[in-house]
Each structure stands twice: as C-alpha cells, then as structure tokens.
Design a protein around this motif. Structure first.
Motif, short mmCIF file in Angstrom:
data_model
loop_
_atom_site.label_atom_id
_atom_site.label_comp_id
_atom_site.label_asym_id
_atom_site.label_seq_id
_atom_site.Cartn_x
_atom_site.Cartn_y
_atom_site.Cartn_z
N LEU A 137 0.82 -1.21 0.00
CA LEU A 137 0.00 0.00 0.00
C LEU A 137 0.86 1.26 0.00
N CYS A 138 1.97 1.24 0.72
CA CYS A 138 2.87 2.40 0.71
C CYS A 138 3.42 2.64 -0.69
N GLY A 139 3.83 1.56 -1.36
CA GLY A 139 4.36 1.70 -2.71
C GLY A 139 3.31 2.15 -3.69
N LEU A 140 2.06 1.72 -3.49
CA LEU A 140 0.97 2.07 -4.40
C LEU A 140 0.52 3.52 -4.22
N LEU A 141 0.46 4.00 -2.97
CA LEU A 141 -0.15 5.30 -2.68
C LEU A 141 0.85 6.44 -2.47
N ALA A 199 -28.09 13.78 -6.30
CA ALA A 199 -27.25 14.62 -5.43
C ALA A 199 -26.74 13.82 -4.24
N ASP A 200 -27.60 12.96 -3.70
CA ASP A 200 -27.19 12.12 -2.57
C ASP A 200 -25.99 11.23 -2.94
N ILE A 201 -26.00 10.72 -4.16
CA ILE A 201 -24.89 9.86 -4.61
C ILE A 201 -23.57 10.62 -4.55
N PHE A 202 -23.59 11.86 -5.00
CA PHE A 202 -22.35 12.62 -5.08
C PHE A 202 -21.85 13.09 -3.72
N ILE A 203 -22.76 13.40 -2.80
CA ILE A 203 -22.28 13.78 -1.47
C ILE A 203 -21.80 12.54 -0.72
N ASN A 204 -22.40 11.38 -0.99
CA ASN A 204 -21.93 10.15 -0.37
C ASN A 204 -20.53 9.79 -0.87
N ILE A 205 -20.30 9.98 -2.17
CA ILE A 205 -18.97 9.73 -2.73
C ILE A 205 -17.95 10.68 -2.11
N SER A 206 -18.30 11.96 -2.04
CA SER A 206 -17.38 12.96 -1.49
C SER A 206 -17.06 12.67 -0.04
N PHE A 207 -18.09 12.38 0.75
CA PHE A 207 -17.87 12.10 2.17
C PHE A 207 -17.06 10.81 2.35
N GLY A 208 -17.34 9.82 1.49
CA GLY A 208 -16.57 8.57 1.55
C GLY A 208 -15.11 8.79 1.24
N LEU A 209 -14.81 9.63 0.23
CA LEU A 209 -13.43 9.95 -0.11
C LEU A 209 -12.74 10.66 1.05
N TYR A 210 -13.48 11.54 1.71
CA TYR A 210 -12.90 12.32 2.81
C TYR A 210 -12.56 11.42 4.00
N ILE A 211 -13.49 10.56 4.39
CA ILE A 211 -13.26 9.68 5.54
C ILE A 211 -12.18 8.65 5.22
N ASP A 221 -9.72 8.94 3.34
CA ASP A 221 -8.42 9.58 3.27
C ASP A 221 -7.66 9.48 4.59
N PHE A 222 -8.38 9.54 5.70
CA PHE A 222 -7.72 9.47 7.01
C PHE A 222 -7.11 8.09 7.26
N PHE A 223 -7.70 7.06 6.63
CA PHE A 223 -7.17 5.71 6.78
C PHE A 223 -6.03 5.44 5.79
N LEU A 224 -6.03 6.16 4.67
CA LEU A 224 -5.04 5.91 3.61
C LEU A 224 -3.83 6.85 3.69
N MET A 225 -3.99 7.99 4.37
CA MET A 225 -2.88 8.94 4.47
C MET A 225 -1.61 8.34 5.08
N PRO A 226 -1.70 7.49 6.11
CA PRO A 226 -0.46 6.92 6.66
C PRO A 226 0.34 6.13 5.63
N PHE A 227 -0.35 5.49 4.68
CA PHE A 227 0.36 4.76 3.62
C PHE A 227 0.91 5.72 2.57
N ALA A 228 0.14 6.78 2.26
CA ALA A 228 0.52 7.71 1.21
C ALA A 228 1.59 8.70 1.66
N TYR A 229 1.43 9.22 2.88
CA TYR A 229 2.30 10.30 3.35
C TYR A 229 3.15 9.94 4.56
N GLY A 230 2.89 8.77 5.13
CA GLY A 230 3.62 8.37 6.32
C GLY A 230 3.06 8.94 7.60
N GLU A 231 1.95 9.66 7.51
CA GLU A 231 1.32 10.27 8.68
C GLU A 231 -0.09 10.70 8.31
N ILE A 232 -0.87 11.06 9.31
CA ILE A 232 -2.19 11.66 9.08
C ILE A 232 -2.01 13.16 9.08
#
Length: 253
Positions: free
Chosen positions: A5-9, A55-67, A69-80
């Motif tokens: 995951l670190c190598g991918l992100l 509209a609900d679909i797009f806010i759900n996608i946006s909110f999903g991407l935002y949340i 991100d907090f789980f994927l940032m440690p792999f992408a950036y090494g930290e939150i």
C-alpha cells in the motif's frame, strides 16, 4: 500488505509532474465541468426525487473519499495530515452537506452549506496550490484523491443549487451569513487549538490572507470579519447568477 500500500499510494516523481493548468489539471477540470453539464441535461424534467437521489450519490462519494483519506494517508504520506481536519470550508462543508441530507434541522441549511461548499471547492479545483507544491506525478494518490474530492463536491453543490433551490428567497439570505460566520468561528477554534510555533495551519484564512498582503499583526483581527463579508458577497453573486440563468433557460424553453 503495508509495504504494498505504501508503494501504491506514496508520492512519485518523474518526467511528468502535476502542474497548475497543465494538461492533467485541465483534464480534471474538463471532466467535472462536463459531468455537471451532462447531469443537468439528463436530470432536466426528471422528478424531484430523482434529482435528490442523484445529489445524494455525489455527497456520499465525497464524504466517503474524505473519511477514507484518514485511513489511507499513513500509507501515502507516512502520517495523518492534520491540515485535512474539517477546519477549511472545503472539508467542513463536505461534513455539513452530508449531515444536511440526513438530519431534518440541518436540512434547512442544505443550500447554504452547498453555496459555501461550491465556492470553496470550485476555487480549489481551479487552483490546487496544495497539490502542485509537491511536484509529484499526476498519477498519484495525492493528486487523484484531492482533485476528485473537490471535483465531486463541486458537482454535488452545483446540483443542489441548480435543482433544489427553486424556492430561494433573499429574505432567507441571513442563513448564509450565519453559515459563513459559524465557519469562521469554527476555523478560529481549529487554529487556536492546533497552531504552534512550529506549524501554522491558517484554516479558512482567518490568521493570514492568502496573498500575504496584510501585516501579520493586524491580519488576525481583520481576516475573520473580512472573510464573512467577502464570502457573503460571493454567495449572493452565485445565487443571483443561478437564478438569472435558470429563468432565462425556462423563458427560452
């Protein structure tokens, strides 16, 4: 799995890097503008429930991407990255737009959240300074996640302002002023809690103006008030443009 995951992100550099208004940036802009236009054409004449579900679909996608991100940032950036906490208008309005779809009280402010969210996310989509500073490849998590988040948020806010704001009345504009004021106070709280001598976040530009024109000693007192005034004026302009455009289209039809 961790190494994979670190190598991918993680950030990657190369011959091609993401630049503001470069070809890859323009592809993102054109894609989301085209998406908004095509959805507007497709949803024209559809039922209110169909427009709302879209509209609900797009806010759900946006909110999903935002949340996510907090789980994927440690792999992408090494930290939150603390800067991605919801103290900027882009991220805060994502949370509030999501809440407004499912909460009756906040639902009364859905267009107000959408107006502020539309302005802040569209501006960042057009000028993603926080991404281009890193000089990374356009095919990286940092670029794709950030541009997609702001792009999908811009589309959601556009759909709400276009299809769910037919009953807009200027006498309710005070709600926009309340929204911007609360956003300013919220950002001030975030800056107060997290800023230190080592790191200044300047959420919602309540500490310093984005162009560093004002002196640092006075900007901290001027910017909160100036933000409320400027965003209120821009939101009024957005409402005016949307109303005029809708009326003209209906008249020509």
């Amino acid at each position: 799995m961790y190494d994979f995951l670190c190598g991918l992100l993680s950030d990657r550099k190369g011959e091609i890097i993401f630049t503001c208004f470069g070809i890859w940036h323009l592809i993102f802009i054109v894609f989301f503008v085209a998406l908004a236009v095509l959805l507007t054409i497709y949803l024209k004449g559809k039922s209110y429930d169909k427009k709302k579900r879209t509209a609900d679909i797009f806010i759900n996608i946006s909110f999903g991407l935002y949340i996510a991100d907090f789980f994927l940032m440690p792999f992408a950036y090494g930290e939150i990255d603390i800067e991605k906490l919801p103290f900027h208008a882009c991220t805060a309005m994502c949370v509030m737009c999501f809440v407004s779809r499912y909460n009756k009280f906040f639902g009364r402010f859905k267009t107000n959240f959408a107006a502020l969210g539309f302005i802040s996310n569209l501006v960042y989509l057009i000028y993603p300074a926080g991404v281009m500073w890193y000089g990374v490849s356009p095919i990286t998590y940092r670029v794709i996640q950030t541009l997609c988040f702001h792009g999908f948020m811009s589309v959601y806010c556009f759909l709400v302002l276009w299809f769910e704001n037919d009953d807009f009345k200027w006498k309710y504009f005070y709600r926009d002023i309340i929204t911007v004021t609360c956003m300013t106070l919220w950002a001030m709280l975030g800056n107060f809690m997290y800023n230190s001598d080592e790191k200044i976040y300047n959420w919602f530009f309540v500490i310093r103006d984005p162009f560093y024109i004002l002196d640092a000693k006075i900007s901290v007192y001027i910017m909160p008030v100036l933000n409320i005034i400027l965003f209120a004026v821009v939101e009024a302009l957005v409402y005016f443009i949307f109303q005029k455009t809708r009326r003209r289209i209906k008249h020509e039809a």
